[in-house]
Design a protein around this motif. Sequence first.
Motif, PDB file in Angstrom:
ATOM      1  N   ASP A 122       1.844   8.612   4.748  1.00  0.00           N
ATOM      2  CA  ASP A 122       2.641   7.411   4.988  1.00  0.00           C
ATOM      3  C   ASP A 122       2.938   7.282   6.469  1.00  0.00           C
ATOM      4  O   ASP A 122       3.257   8.271   7.134  1.00  0.00           O
ATOM      5  N   THR A 280       1.263  -0.016  -4.155  1.00  0.00           N
ATOM      6  CA  THR A 280       1.465   1.314  -3.558  1.00  0.00           C
ATOM      7  C   THR A 280       2.700   2.021  -4.091  1.00  0.00           C
ATOM      8  O   THR A 280       2.905   3.197  -3.793  1.00  0.00           O
ATOM      9  N   LYS A 288       4.180   6.849  -5.889  1.00  0.00           N
ATOM     10  CA  LYS A 288       2.758   6.515  -5.769  1.00  0.00           C
ATOM     11  C   LYS A 288       2.058   6.592  -7.122  1.00  0.00           C
ATOM     12  O   LYS A 288       1.167   5.780  -7.417  1.00  0.00           O
ATOM     13  N   LEU A 293      -2.952   2.400  -5.489  1.00  0.00           N
ATOM     14  CA  LEU A 293      -3.242   3.415  -4.473  1.00  0.00           C
ATOM     15  C   LEU A 293      -3.487   4.776  -5.111  1.00  0.00           C
ATOM     16  O   LEU A 293      -4.378   5.517  -4.686  1.00  0.00           O
ATOM     17  N   LYS A 309      -4.122   2.990   2.484  1.00  0.00           N
ATOM     18  CA  LYS A 309      -2.885   2.309   2.084  1.00  0.00           C
ATOM     19  C   LYS A 309      -2.716   1.006   2.853  1.00  0.00           C
ATOM     20  O   LYS A 309      -2.363  -0.030   2.275  1.00  0.00           O
ATOM     21  N   GLU A 313      -2.576  -2.943   1.461  1.00  0.00           N
ATOM     22  CA  GLU A 313      -1.430  -3.795   1.766  1.00  0.00           C
ATOM     23  C   GLU A 313      -1.823  -5.026   2.574  1.00  0.00           C
ATOM     24  O   GLU A 313      -1.068  -5.989   2.653  1.00  0.00           O
TER      25      GLU A 313
END
Length: 870
Positions: A122, A280, A288, A293, A309, A313
């Motif tokens: 992340d 996600t 998650k 994802l 990711k 998005e």
Amino acid sequence: MALTPMMQQYLEIKKQVPDAILFFRLGDFYEMFFEDAKLASKELEITLTGRDAGEPERVPMCGVPFHSADNYISKLIDKGYKVAICEQVEDPRAARGIVKREVVRVITPGTVIDGSMLNEKDNNYLVALCQVNTGTYGMAVTDLSTGLFQVTEMEGPWALDGLLDEVVRLSPREVLLTHDVIKDEKAARVLNSLPATTLTTLGHISDLPDYWQILTDHFGADKIAAYLNKQAMCQAAGSLLRYLTETQRRKLKHITEITSYSPKAYMVLDGVARRNLEITRSLRVGEKKGTLLWVLDKTRTAMGGRMLKNWLEQPLIDLVKIQERLDAVEELVNSLLLREELAGALKQIYDLERLTARAAYGSANGRDMTALLGSLEKLPLIHEALQQCQSPLLRSICAQFDTLADLRDLLFSSLAENPPVSLRDGGLIKEGYHAEVDQLRAAARDGKAWLAGLEAREKEKTGIKNLKVGFNKVFGYYLEVTRANLNAVPDYYQRRQTLANAERFITPELKEYESMILGAEDRLVELEYNLFVEIRNRVAAEVHRIQKTAALVAQIDALVSLAEVAARQGYVRPEVSDDGRIEITEGRHPVVEVTLGPGGFVPNDTYLDTENQRLCLITGPNMGGKSTYQRQVALIVLMAQVGSFVPASRAKIGIVDRIFARVGASDDLTSGQSTFMVEMFETKQILDHTTPKSLVIIDELGRGTSNLEGMAIAQAVIEYLHNAVGCRTLFSTHYHELAELEGLLPGLKNYATAVKEQGNQVAFLRKVVRARASKSYGVHCARLAGLPGDIIHRAAELVQQLEYHQRAAQEVVAGKNQVAVAIHEQQLTMFSTEHDWLREEILALDIPNMTPLQSLNYLDKLQRKLRKKK
């Protein structure tokens, strides 16, 4: 009483960081005092004690060990606090009076750089927002742990909506904003609803410094010249950069590029769509697992995970770029050997972006640098594998790929294989890299070898059998003799320390070797530290090259992941075009399919276009699969525009500019909005922003009010989407009566989820067919949910009664309508002066209270009278 000098120093430093918890270095501990101590002891669950500070009462105090401080800092950051790190900045041995201390860094939720505090896949975003005039907003976003720095500007009537959609997409850990932004009610509501975001107010925009000068000083005038006319964008960027400089208190060498982007260059997904489609983050627990994802992420590197990711998005709308990704995925799907070669090299690569950032930041230790070396050693394997690729994107990556051989050679020749965590413990530099390091090591090694034999030699000389050679930091090396053997101590022993049961001595020869060993070790540690910092700085000087290669590695990793999932799950390459058609054969929900296992999911077909079938009205029972079907269509479209293969046997996807997904609703207790109001606000968001190129899925609408009003709202929304917008829409509803719209709206077609009935048994087939539903099967769903049998039985009885009364009411209405029609026909021909008696008789009728039978009897009577009059 006056405060002690140390406490006076603490309070002076605390004034500099009033909004942070001050970690004040005292020896091997970070100490906190006064209100900071009370707060930290509560949040960290550590003991609150006191300290004499010159006041009548002891001041509150708590502390954490220096070597484990990161764990405590991480807990405070996760709770949204800021932590100021205050260190000793001079050698205590050389200090006159109190040791000089300074705040060396302020750690905030958005400025974390230490790997132990970050989720590796992340980004840790810090965002700054600015409004320079009505309708113009600027945003800057950075990830300090990777060096990312991006900017965008939005203007027009929907600029704020677009800005907030971007903030929701980024889900930043911290947002910097001016009063101009936060005073907007909508902005405040959205920003305050972000679950893990800390808001930091910068004041009014007029209070901010010269943003242009800040950007020029950091990036150079040539790099920001293109943004000269973008005041809001540059204001946000300048505010963000100033905040970073003030909190980090050093030059941010790894932030080398400022890049602008437009959200309109990607498919737009608002917060509601992201939540309902579970791209996600899962809807229930926010994790998650259970998301798109989760299904698609088989990346081997942290960089690849973050990039995949970001792709999900921000799906693409550029047809050329989509085809490039699809070509690359197809090549990887078709070549198992190529996939395995790349995957094998990727799994041995560490997080190049964050390792490089720490090197440039000056916080990378020996193990970080050896991890960087291990990663660089695998780059030639990736480059070699790419050279056999044919797809344009992979060939382009190969052409740009820098294996960084010079840095690899530098690190290989200079770094010890297993360096310690601390940079002050030595053991950082490889033998043969630096002549003086080798000489000092030899001196220390020879001295220790001499010491190893000293004990045996002295025992033999003196006859003292329990004589020992020892060392401590205060007295250095010594010979220890118990009191019982002191009479055997020779004259050349010099007393160094007296203990309760022993004496410690030194000899001239031991003192000479002690000076040689300790001098060599001290010099060696200092020299190795300086050499390591020099090596680290040479790596930092190439940060831009490393970041570029890291981005290419991340792309490869994401593409390999998409190919691996496609091959494993039997996905197909979608045909993506601009013709507006969405035609899916045997489509499957990617997440539900994995959850159910092989053969457990029932596939369905879909057809939408922009003309004859732009709105599919789906009726059918709860639990029949309507919601899953709608979401799977949206996810297949999204996957195709990401550049992924899709779960279907065939798919043609006309590019979509936005996906809206209104699915279910719940109360928004924080803002006092009911389920129905949330539903209406979400519907308004769709109607305000949808275009003819959008895809809209609405799963139930109008449930929070009466059936009559709910159905009216649902029909009005359907008509608006069909007539005024013309977008592709999947609209599911429990209002079966709306199926009558087929034929009235030329682009609307009815679909239903199939049900099989055998006696009292009902089976939901999960199949969407060209039909209209006539029942909701709510009682059957209640039985499946496990409601008590008595309730199920009573509910079934009530349904029969209600259906009977409804039919009776319909018959009444039908009868009344027949009377009304008959009367109207008679009026047309008979209401003349000669039939005044008939008019008077009809006007006297109490029609609303007549039963169907009474109405028919009256008509019969009237007919007989008229026949007699002829």
